[in-house]
Design an enzyme around this catalytic site. Structure first.
Site, PDB file in Angstrom:
ATOM      1  N   LYS A  57      -4.019  63.084  47.713  1.00 42.19           N
ATOM      2  CA  LYS A  57      -2.779  62.524  48.256  1.00 42.19           C
ATOM      3  C   LYS A  57      -1.568  63.250  47.686  1.00 42.19           C
ATOM      4  O   LYS A  57      -0.524  63.351  48.339  1.00 42.19           O
ATOM      5  CB  LYS A  57      -2.695  61.030  47.954  1.00 42.19           C
ATOM      6  CG  LYS A  57      -2.560  60.690  46.473  1.00 42.19           C
ATOM      7  CD  LYS A  57      -2.417  59.192  46.250  1.00 42.19           C
ATOM      8  CE  LYS A  57      -2.245  58.848  44.769  1.00 42.19           C
ATOM      9  NZ  LYS A  57      -2.095  57.412  44.534  1.00 42.19           N
ATOM     10  N   PHE A  58      -1.699  63.787  46.463  1.00 42.31           N
ATOM     11  CA  PHE A  58      -0.584  64.510  45.862  1.00 42.31           C
ATOM     12  C   PHE A  58      -0.300  65.794  46.630  1.00 42.31           C
ATOM     13  O   PHE A  58       0.853  66.196  46.781  1.00 42.31           O
ATOM     14  CB  PHE A  58      -0.899  64.816  44.397  1.00 42.31           C
ATOM     15  CG  PHE A  58      -1.013  63.587  43.552  1.00 42.31           C
ATOM     16  CD1 PHE A  58       0.115  62.935  43.097  1.00 42.31           C
ATOM     17  CD2 PHE A  58      -2.249  63.070  43.227  1.00 42.31           C
ATOM     18  CE1 PHE A  58       0.011  61.786  42.324  1.00 42.31           C
ATOM     19  CE2 PHE A  58      -2.369  61.919  42.458  1.00 42.31           C
ATOM     20  CZ  PHE A  58      -1.227  61.280  42.007  1.00 42.31           C
ATOM     21  N   GLU A  59      -1.356  66.449  47.112  1.00 42.67           N
ATOM     22  CA  GLU A  59      -1.150  67.644  47.917  1.00 42.67           C
ATOM     23  C   GLU A  59      -0.490  67.299  49.242  1.00 42.67           C
ATOM     24  O   GLU A  59       0.380  68.026  49.718  1.00 42.67           O
ATOM     25  CB  GLU A  59      -2.485  68.352  48.131  1.00 42.67           C
ATOM     26  CG  GLU A  59      -2.963  69.057  46.874  1.00 42.67           C
ATOM     27  CD  GLU A  59      -4.367  69.561  47.013  1.00 42.67           C
ATOM     28  OE1 GLU A  59      -4.549  70.760  47.276  1.00 42.67           O
ATOM     29  OE2 GLU A  59      -5.296  68.753  46.852  1.00 42.67           O
ATOM     30  N   LYS A  90      10.897  64.997  32.226  1.00 44.86           N
ATOM     31  CA  LYS A  90      12.023  65.099  31.290  1.00 44.86           C
ATOM     32  C   LYS A  90      11.604  65.897  30.055  1.00 44.86           C
ATOM     33  O   LYS A  90      10.515  65.704  29.519  1.00 44.86           O
ATOM     34  CB  LYS A  90      12.497  63.706  30.877  1.00 44.86           C
ATOM     35  CG  LYS A  90      13.111  62.906  32.028  1.00 44.86           C
ATOM     36  CD  LYS A  90      13.595  61.549  31.559  1.00 44.86           C
ATOM     37  CE  LYS A  90      14.210  60.753  32.719  1.00 44.86           C
ATOM     38  NZ  LYS A  90      14.676  59.406  32.313  1.00 44.86           N
ATOM     39  N   GLU A 118      -9.866  57.083  33.870  1.00 40.60           N
ATOM     40  CA  GLU A 118      -8.570  56.714  34.441  1.00 40.60           C
ATOM     41  C   GLU A 118      -8.071  55.460  33.741  1.00 40.60           C
ATOM     42  O   GLU A 118      -8.870  54.638  33.284  1.00 40.60           O
ATOM     43  CB  GLU A 118      -8.746  56.464  35.947  1.00 40.60           C
ATOM     44  CG  GLU A 118      -7.526  55.980  36.704  1.00 40.60           C
ATOM     45  CD  GLU A 118      -6.376  56.951  36.639  1.00 40.60           C
ATOM     46  OE1 GLU A 118      -5.346  56.572  36.045  1.00 40.60           O
ATOM     47  OE2 GLU A 118      -6.489  58.066  37.170  1.00 40.60           O
ATOM     48  N   ASP A 144      -8.049  55.888  27.573  1.00 38.82           N
ATOM     49  CA  ASP A 144      -7.427  57.158  27.219  1.00 38.82           C
ATOM     50  C   ASP A 144      -8.454  58.288  27.270  1.00 38.82           C
ATOM     51  O   ASP A 144      -9.467  58.255  26.574  1.00 38.82           O
ATOM     52  CB  ASP A 144      -6.822  57.063  25.822  1.00 38.82           C
ATOM     53  CG  ASP A 144      -6.074  58.319  25.436  1.00 38.82           C
ATOM     54  OD1 ASP A 144      -6.725  59.305  25.039  1.00 38.82           O
ATOM     55  OD2 ASP A 144      -4.838  58.329  25.528  1.00 38.82           O
ATOM     56  N   ASP A 172       0.142  63.555  35.110  1.00 43.98           N
ATOM     57  CA  ASP A 172       1.547  63.144  35.033  1.00 43.98           C
ATOM     58  C   ASP A 172       2.366  64.321  34.497  1.00 43.98           C
ATOM     59  O   ASP A 172       2.091  64.840  33.415  1.00 43.98           O
ATOM     60  CB  ASP A 172       1.674  61.946  34.083  1.00 43.98           C
ATOM     61  CG  ASP A 172       3.024  61.264  34.176  1.00 43.98           C
ATOM     62  OD1 ASP A 172       4.035  61.964  34.409  1.00 43.98           O
ATOM     63  OD2 ASP A 172       3.076  60.033  34.006  1.00 43.98           O
TER      64      ASP A 172
END
Length: 205
Positions: A185-187, A121, A68, A95, A117
């Site tokens: 948490k994204f779910e 765009k 991370e 990375d 991520d």
């Protein structure tokens, strides 16, 4: 970092942490890293580390190497590792693909890429993690039968992920099954926003 994260970082980083240096191609000895010979899961972009810690706690037979760039997340995973008494977690900061270059082909039991991520765009799509060159490199690091598991709550990225992974000649899509991982948490946020979650699982041939 909070004081809790900073304390865990100071206490555990020398033993459990590693900094990823750009351009470093020194082979990574996973047996030495974990202090034992065991299957290893590479977790790319673990966020705050809650799901990673939960998976490691439920799966002590495998080692979990999380990478991370977000330093509070690194500190939180180290704190969770301490609080839960986990011995099968190692934490890298930097990375992810630079780290992957140091891992020997066929050395990983699984690769997890959960909620990367989305770079929504169009001009930024080239920055997305799941793209052909990265997938090929990650697939080479998997053992035969190893699993590439990814998830996203962005529908267009889910389509792009599936197209990229389906096109890789060394991967075979697995039948849809319950995802078998803790909710992130994204779910929870996606459910509130009404966004569907897409889980994709592939096996190296």
């Amino acid at each position: 970092m909070s004081s809790r994260h900073a304390d865990a970082h100071a206490a555990l980083w020398p033993r459990l942490g590693m900094t990823v240096e750009d351009g470093d191609r020194t082979p990574l000895d996973l047996v030495a890293l974990f202090g034992r010979e065991a299957p290893v899961v590479l977790e790319i972009g673990f966020g705050m580390g809650d799901a990673t810690a939960a998976m490691a706690a439920a799966d002590p037979g495998r080692g979990y190497l999380g990478v991370e760039v977000h330093t509070p997340g690194v500190g939180n995973l180290l704190a969770l590792t301490r609080d839960l008494g986990l011995t099968n977690v190692r934490v890298a900061c930097g990375d992810a693909m630079q780290l992957v270059h140091r891992i020997a082909p066929g050395a990983l039991d699984a690769v997890h890429v959960f909620f990367p991520d989305p770079w929504p765009k169009a001009r930024h799509h080239k920055r997305r993690l799941v793209q052909p060159a990265n997938v090929a490199l990650l697939r080479e690091r998997l053992r035969p039968g190893g699993v590439f598991h990814c998830a996203t709550d962005w529908p267009d990225y889910a389509v792009a992920m599936a197209e990229t992974l389906d096109a890789d000649p060394g991967l075979r899509r697995l039948a849809a099954v319950p995802h078998g991982r803790p909710e992130t948490k994204f779910e929870r946020r996606g459910a509130i926003a009404g966004r569907p979650i897409t889980d994709l699982r592939y096996e190296r041939g």
